[in-house]
Design a protein around this motif. Structure first.
Motif, PDB file in Angstrom:
ATOM      1  N   ARG A 146     -28.321 -18.131 -39.112  1.00  0.00           N
ATOM      2  CA  ARG A 146     -28.289 -19.896 -39.777  1.00  0.00           C
ATOM      3  C   ARG A 146     -27.016 -20.050 -40.514  1.00  0.00           C
ATOM      4  O   ARG A 146     -26.589 -21.114 -40.324  1.00  0.00           O
ATOM      5  CB  ARG A 146     -29.292 -19.385 -41.054  1.00  0.00           C
ATOM      6  N   LYS A 147     -26.383 -19.036 -41.025  1.00  0.00           N
ATOM      7  CA  LYS A 147     -24.820 -19.294 -41.440  1.00  0.00           C
ATOM      8  C   LYS A 147     -23.997 -19.819 -40.420  1.00  0.00           C
ATOM      9  O   LYS A 147     -23.139 -20.664 -40.450  1.00  0.00           O
ATOM     10  CB  LYS A 147     -24.503 -17.986 -42.165  1.00  0.00           C
ATOM     11  N   VAL A 148     -24.203 -19.128 -39.287  1.00  0.00           N
ATOM     12  CA  VAL A 148     -23.015 -19.573 -38.071  1.00  0.00           C
ATOM     13  C   VAL A 148     -23.414 -20.930 -37.676  1.00  0.00           C
ATOM     14  O   VAL A 148     -22.432 -21.621 -37.462  1.00  0.00           O
ATOM     15  CB  VAL A 148     -23.219 -18.452 -37.080  1.00  0.00           C
ATOM     16  N   VAL A 149     -24.788 -21.181 -37.545  1.00  0.00           N
ATOM     17  CA  VAL A 149     -25.235 -22.630 -37.095  1.00  0.00           C
ATOM     18  C   VAL A 149     -24.518 -23.739 -38.199  1.00  0.00           C
ATOM     19  O   VAL A 149     -24.014 -24.809 -37.962  1.00  0.00           O
ATOM     20  CB  VAL A 149     -26.437 -22.571 -36.923  1.00  0.00           C
ATOM     21  N   ALA A 165     -31.750 -26.029 -33.889  1.00  0.00           N
ATOM     22  CA  ALA A 165     -31.954 -24.416 -34.169  1.00  0.00           C
ATOM     23  C   ALA A 165     -33.253 -24.049 -34.493  1.00  0.00           C
ATOM     24  O   ALA A 165     -33.826 -24.410 -35.477  1.00  0.00           O
ATOM     25  CB  ALA A 165     -30.813 -23.872 -35.041  1.00  0.00           C
ATOM     26  N   GLU A 166     -33.819 -22.930 -33.730  1.00  0.00           N
ATOM     27  CA  GLU A 166     -35.127 -22.395 -34.096  1.00  0.00           C
ATOM     28  C   GLU A 166     -34.965 -20.825 -34.302  1.00  0.00           C
ATOM     29  O   GLU A 166     -34.504 -20.319 -33.365  1.00  0.00           O
ATOM     30  CB  GLU A 166     -36.121 -22.596 -32.882  1.00  0.00           C
ATOM     31  N   PHE A 167     -35.500 -20.428 -35.328  1.00  0.00           N
ATOM     32  CA  PHE A 167     -35.359 -18.903 -35.944  1.00  0.00           C
ATOM     33  C   PHE A 167     -36.747 -18.448 -35.990  1.00  0.00           C
ATOM     34  O   PHE A 167     -37.676 -19.212 -36.399  1.00  0.00           O
ATOM     35  CB  PHE A 167     -34.220 -18.771 -37.118  1.00  0.00           C
ATOM     36  N   VAL A 206     -33.633 -18.547 -31.008  1.00  0.00           N
ATOM     37  CA  VAL A 206     -33.453 -17.131 -31.296  1.00  0.00           C
ATOM     38  C   VAL A 206     -35.087 -16.553 -31.177  1.00  0.00           C
ATOM     39  O   VAL A 206     -36.093 -16.983 -32.148  1.00  0.00           O
ATOM     40  CB  VAL A 206     -33.125 -16.652 -32.585  1.00  0.00           C
ATOM     41  N   LYS A 207     -35.431 -15.556 -30.634  1.00  0.00           N
ATOM     42  CA  LYS A 207     -36.746 -14.804 -30.589  1.00  0.00           C
ATOM     43  C   LYS A 207     -36.576 -13.355 -30.545  1.00  0.00           C
ATOM     44  O   LYS A 207     -35.683 -12.977 -30.113  1.00  0.00           O
ATOM     45  CB  LYS A 207     -37.631 -15.286 -29.110  1.00  0.00           C
ATOM     46  N   GLU A 208     -37.591 -12.907 -30.921  1.00  0.00           N
ATOM     47  CA  GLU A 208     -37.620 -11.592 -30.983  1.00  0.00           C
ATOM     48  C   GLU A 208     -38.766 -10.622 -30.038  1.00  0.00           C
ATOM     49  O   GLU A 208     -39.772 -11.141 -30.212  1.00  0.00           O
ATOM     50  CB  GLU A 208     -37.771 -10.752 -32.567  1.00  0.00           C
ATOM     51  N   MET A 212     -35.697  -6.157 -28.072  1.00  0.00           N
ATOM     52  CA  MET A 212     -34.645  -6.986 -27.740  1.00  0.00           C
ATOM     53  C   MET A 212     -34.721  -8.175 -28.783  1.00  0.00           C
ATOM     54  O   MET A 212     -35.618  -8.510 -29.214  1.00  0.00           O
ATOM     55  CB  MET A 212     -34.246  -7.423 -26.496  1.00  0.00           C
ATOM     56  N   VAL A 213     -33.651  -8.785 -29.047  1.00  0.00           N
ATOM     57  CA  VAL A 213     -33.476 -10.105 -29.718  1.00  0.00           C
ATOM     58  C   VAL A 213     -33.024 -11.064 -28.890  1.00  0.00           C
ATOM     59  O   VAL A 213     -32.024 -10.879 -27.951  1.00  0.00           O
ATOM     60  CB  VAL A 213     -32.415 -10.145 -30.772  1.00  0.00           C
ATOM     61  N   VAL A 214     -33.445 -12.111 -28.186  1.00  0.00           N
ATOM     62  CA  VAL A 214     -33.237 -13.062 -27.225  1.00  0.00           C
ATOM     63  C   VAL A 214     -32.589 -14.281 -27.672  1.00  0.00           C
ATOM     64  O   VAL A 214     -33.250 -15.065 -28.446  1.00  0.00           O
ATOM     65  CB  VAL A 214     -34.369 -13.410 -26.207  1.00  0.00           C
ATOM     66  N   PHE A 215     -31.428 -14.697 -27.343  1.00  0.00           N
ATOM     67  CA  PHE A 215     -30.826 -16.130 -27.668  1.00  0.00           C
ATOM     68  C   PHE A 215     -30.801 -17.003 -26.750  1.00  0.00           C
ATOM     69  O   PHE A 215     -30.170 -16.684 -25.384  1.00  0.00           O
ATOM     70  CB  PHE A 215     -29.394 -15.962 -28.225  1.00  0.00           C
ATOM     71  N   ASP A 216     -31.195 -18.171 -26.509  1.00  0.00           N
ATOM     72  CA  ASP A 216     -31.245 -19.213 -25.516  1.00  0.00           C
ATOM     73  C   ASP A 216     -30.294 -20.424 -26.063  1.00  0.00           C
ATOM     74  O   ASP A 216     -30.473 -20.979 -27.321  1.00  0.00           O
ATOM     75  CB  ASP A 216     -32.542 -19.899 -25.110  1.00  0.00           C
TER      76      ASP A 216
END
Length: 301
Positions: A146-149, A165-167, A206-208, A212-216
């Motif tokens: 969130r902070k990076v975005v 952005a979706e978290f 970002v999905k969990e 793994m944690v998956v970033f698209d």
């Protein structure tokens, strides 16, 4: 000398009682001679290849040292420039006119771009010298992203209309290197914006999963050329010139790959074409079991 030996054997073939043995040797010597010639040529080629290989290694090491030294020397004056124009833009040294502010903004954008290129060269040099490592700390990944975005959104989107952005709602606690991971996310978002169509959508998801944690990261640009998809993560490979006209060194995705793999994950192009490009990378949730580098034990507690 093989010719003369052959002639001697032929002589004994005619004048020696053991004619069968001499006949056999006379037939074999041409074959043995040919084998010796092949062996001599093979040895010569092998030695030449070894010498050239050693020379290439020496040149590669020299190139790496040159890149590291030059990059370091360039970074120092640019860092001083950055401090100066940041102070000017903040208004701490006095009010600026609109024209002065716009001119400094141009200087800032181009200087920041140079600093990113220099950092990329230094990262490649660290990878080649085996000094690349991670400082792993256990933290809330969701809050970190969130902070990076939010930080990325402070800059101007060149092509994209907006960044979505979706978290996950729940926090995700894993070990990761915040500086290096921030570099990966910002690089992918920067590339997505650079290659996006005008007023296109830029999306980070970002999905969990259990392990793994998956970033698209997805854009709506023209896509990566088919002949570059398999090479896009190699060093000094540029898929195409950005639609914004801003070029790069072709190192960003290569460095991102090194960082992601050091975190025990992977990175790949999962979609590309006329409707846009989606790049996916994953991070391992295994606490320090696959990542490389120093783990801050205090943060784990």
């Amino acid at each position: 000398w093989l010719f003369y030996v052959h002639q001697v054997v032929v002589f004994f073939f005619y004048f020696n009682k053991s004619r069968s043995v001499c006949k056999y040797l006379a037939e074999m010597f041409p074959i043995l001679g040919a084998l010796f010639i092949v062996l001599a040529v093979y040895t010569s080629i092998r030695n030449e290849i070894a010498n050239k290989s050693q020379r290439l290694k020496q040149l590669d090491a020299t190139k790496s040292r040159f890149m590291a030294v030059v990059s370091h020397e360039l970074r120092t004056p640019l860092s001083s420039m950055k401090m100066s124009y940041d102070m000017l833009l903040s208004g701490k040294l006095g009010e600026l006119t609109l024209e002065q502010h716009d001119a400094l903004a141009v200087i800032k954008n181009n200087a920041d771009r140079l600093i990113r290129m220099i950092e990329e060269l230094l990262d490649v040099s660290r990878v080649e010298h085996g000094t690349f490592s991670l400082n792993l700390k256990r933290a809330n990944l969701t809050e970190f992203v969130r902070k990076v975005v939010k930080e990325f959104e402070k800059g101007l989107l060149r092509r994209s209309k907006e960044l979505v952005a979706e978290f996950p709602k729940e926090p995700i606690y894993i070990h990761f290197d915040s500086d290096k991971l921030s570099q990966v996310i910002i690089n992918l978002l920067h590339n997505g914006d650079r290659y996006n169509r005008p007023h296109g959508l830029l999306k980070l998801t970002v999905k969990e999963s259990p392990k793994m944690v998956v970033f698209d990261v997805e854009d709506q640009g023209p896509g990566i050329p088919a002949d570059k998809v398999d090479k896009v993560f190699d060093s000094f490979v540029r898929a195409a010139r950005g639609a914004s006209g801003e070029g790069g060194l072709g190192l960003g995705l290569h460095i991102a790959k090194q960082i992601v793999e050091a975190h025990g994950g992977s990175i790949m192009v999962v979609k590309t074409g006329a409707e846009g490009t989606k790049i996916r990378f994953t991070l391992s949730k295994e606490l320090g079991s696959t990542g490389t580098g120093h783990v801050d034990e205090a943060s784990s507690k």
